[in-house]
Design an enzyme around this catalytic site. Structure first.
Site, PDB file in Angstrom:
ATOM      1  N   TRP A   1       0.823  -1.213   0.000  1.00 19.18           N
ATOM      2  CA  TRP A   1       0.000   0.000   0.000  1.00 19.18           C
ATOM      3  C   TRP A   1       0.855   1.260   0.000  1.00 19.18           C
ATOM      4  O   TRP A   1       0.502   2.257  -0.623  1.00 19.18           O
ATOM      5  CB  TRP A   1      -1.011  -0.015   1.149  1.00 19.18           C
ATOM      6  CG  TRP A   1      -2.100  -0.999   0.860  1.00 19.18           C
ATOM      7  CD1 TRP A   1      -2.356  -2.157   1.524  1.00 19.18           C
ATOM      8  CD2 TRP A   1      -3.056  -0.944  -0.215  1.00 19.18           C
ATOM      9  NE1 TRP A   1      -3.419  -2.823   0.940  1.00 19.18           N
ATOM     10  CE2 TRP A   1      -3.864  -2.093  -0.128  1.00 19.18           C
ATOM     11  CE3 TRP A   1      -3.311  -0.035  -1.248  1.00 19.18           C
ATOM     12  CZ2 TRP A   1      -4.905  -2.364  -1.025  1.00 19.18           C
ATOM     13  CZ3 TRP A   1      -4.347  -0.297  -2.141  1.00 19.18           C
ATOM     14  CH2 TRP A   1      -5.133  -1.452  -2.023  1.00 19.18           C
TER      15      TRP A   1
ATOM     16  N   ASP B   1      -1.863   6.646   6.283  1.00 20.53           N
ATOM     17  CA  ASP B   1      -2.915   5.780   5.755  1.00 20.53           C
ATOM     18  C   ASP B   1      -3.242   4.769   6.848  1.00 20.53           C
ATOM     19  O   ASP B   1      -2.455   3.875   7.133  1.00 20.53           O
ATOM     20  CB  ASP B   1      -2.407   5.073   4.486  1.00 20.53           C
ATOM     21  CG  ASP B   1      -3.448   4.116   3.896  1.00 20.53           C
ATOM     22  OD1 ASP B   1      -4.519   3.921   4.509  1.00 20.53           O
ATOM     23  OD2 ASP B   1      -3.170   3.556   2.814  1.00 20.53           O
TER      24      ASP B   1
ATOM     25  N   LYS C   1     -12.507  -1.836   6.085  1.00 21.16           N
ATOM     26  CA  LYS C   1     -11.751  -2.774   6.910  1.00 21.16           C
ATOM     27  C   LYS C   1     -12.281  -2.773   8.352  1.00 21.16           C
ATOM     28  O   LYS C   1     -12.715  -3.787   8.841  1.00 21.16           O
ATOM     29  CB  LYS C   1     -10.261  -2.421   6.903  1.00 21.16           C
ATOM     30  CG  LYS C   1      -9.446  -2.931   5.707  1.00 21.16           C
ATOM     31  CD  LYS C   1      -9.776  -2.315   4.385  1.00 21.16           C
ATOM     32  CE  LYS C   1      -9.025  -2.868   3.218  1.00 21.16           C
ATOM     33  NZ  LYS C   1      -8.142  -1.943   2.557  1.00 21.16           N
TER      34      LYS C   1
END
Ligand SMILES: *Cc1c(COP(=O)(O)O)cnc(C)c1O
Length: 359
Positions: A102, A172, A196
């Site tokens: 990511w 993030d 999530k």
């Protein structure tokens, strides 16, 4: 078929009580006479939902009053480009720490907007550790330092907030927001997709210190300009209303659980149980350095790849779903977010021990 234990990395398992509440309120929300899906986003009923959503998130994360909270669309991925477009504020570069898949995506997208200084990278170690902070190359001319708080694919998680040497810190937190306590005041900007740990896909939370708002690049589409969205309460255009409502229900559930501190304790316990079983076995292995193992995403590799398929089939037969690892890492991955009950961890631990005994 009855509900299974769902270890999906995202979209991921919901608290069952939230699904039941949504079901009960599907046709009519409180005394509104209509479904949340049917409400005007400007009406009095939805305004209540929106107010409670922001208030609950502020309370759960103790967000200081000089921070704005936005609920946007486009996923965390849109923010990869929108963060530099909004907060460079005349500067030409930004620092990024590369700790996995990511981070890599965030870096790639930022490169189209500005110069990217990679301050540290775990790539040479196949992203199984986080480079020692003392070795980070932090460029003081950069607008901010970006890091990925939890690498959902590689299973690597920062256990403390890194020292950005005075740079604005951007994180993030898509896969570990609300799973542990964070001191929001140490950040310039926090962002997270909701699918999530907070609810369904379709909402992106951006928590941004107010002095960083109002410096968007010229020509940016208004819906992507933080200042415009702040001014309009994230309703410059029609927001993902039903998803906001569902995120709101998850936040209320989390408050009932005792809030973030309480869920963090449970998450520590859940992760410890699973890692212990993996470490004590000779069939399974987690490749991540112990000090930076993720409490949310637990990858594990079987000693014999030929056992992957039988493992997954037997797991499903035991009601344990979505354990296949990400294609870039292989093996298995158990995502154990807030909504995964301890009974799911116990069932998984029992199953992986039993599978080892019989193979
Ligand atoms: C899932 C995830 C993303 C991407 O989220 P989208 O909503 O699909 O854009 C970004 N960062 C992290 C850490 C993630 O886990």
């Amino acid at each position: 078929m009855s509900r299974v234990y769902n270890f999906s990395a995202g979209p991921s398992a919901f608290p069952e009580s939230v699904l039941k509440q949504a079901q009960a309120e599907l046709l009519e929300w409180r005394d509104s006479g209509m479904s949340v899906m049917e409400m005007s986003h400007r009406g009095k009923f939805f305004s209540l939902i929106a107010e409670e959503l922001e208030a609950d998130l502020r309370a759960l994360m103790a967000i200081p009053s000089n921070y704005k909270v936005l609920f946007l669309q486009g996923g965390a991925s849109a923010q990869f480009s929108l963060i530099p477009q909004n907060i460079l504020n005349g500067k030409t570069k930004a620092c990024y720490v590369n700790t996995g898949a990511w981070s890599e995506k965030a870096i790639q997208d930022a490169k189209a907007v500005c110069e990217v200084v990679v301050s540290a990278s775990g790539e040479s170690g196949k992203f199984t550790s986080i480079p020692d902070l003392s070795s980070w190359a932090i460029d003081t001319d950069a607008a901010y330092l970006h890091y990925t708080s939890n690498e959902t694919i590689h299973g690597v998680e920062f256990q403390t907030i890194p020292d950005s040497k005075g740079l604005t810190l951007v994180s993030d937190m898509s896969s570990n927001i609300l799973s542990r306590e964070f001191d929001v005041s140490q950040f310039g900007l926090i962002y997270a997709g909701t699918q999530k740990n907070m609810g369904p896909a379709g909402v992106t939370v951006v928590i941004v210190r107010e002095d960083l708002v109002g410096h968007a690049a010229k020509g940016i589409p208004p819906v992507f300009d933080y200042a415009q969205q702040v001014k309009n309460g994230s309703m410059l255009n029609t927001p993902a209303t039903y998803n906001w409502y569902l995120v709101g229900l998850v936040l209320k559930w989390l408050k009932e659980q005792g809030g973030v501190a309480a869920i963090e304790k449970r998450n520590i316990n859940k992760a410890e149980k699973l890692y212990n079983v993996i470490d004590q076995s000779s069939l399974y292995r987690n490749p991540v350095e112990k000090t930076v193992r993720s409490r949310m995403n637990v990858p594990f590799i079987l000693a014999d790849e030929a056992l992957d398929k039988p493992f997954l089939a037997a797991a499903e037969a035991n009601g344990l779903f979505e354990l296949k690892g990400h294609r870039s890492v292989g093996g298995m991955r158990a995502s154990i977010y807030n909504a995964m009950p301890e009974s799911g961890i116990d069932a998984l631990c029992e199953f992986i021990k039993e599978f080892e005994r019989s193979h």
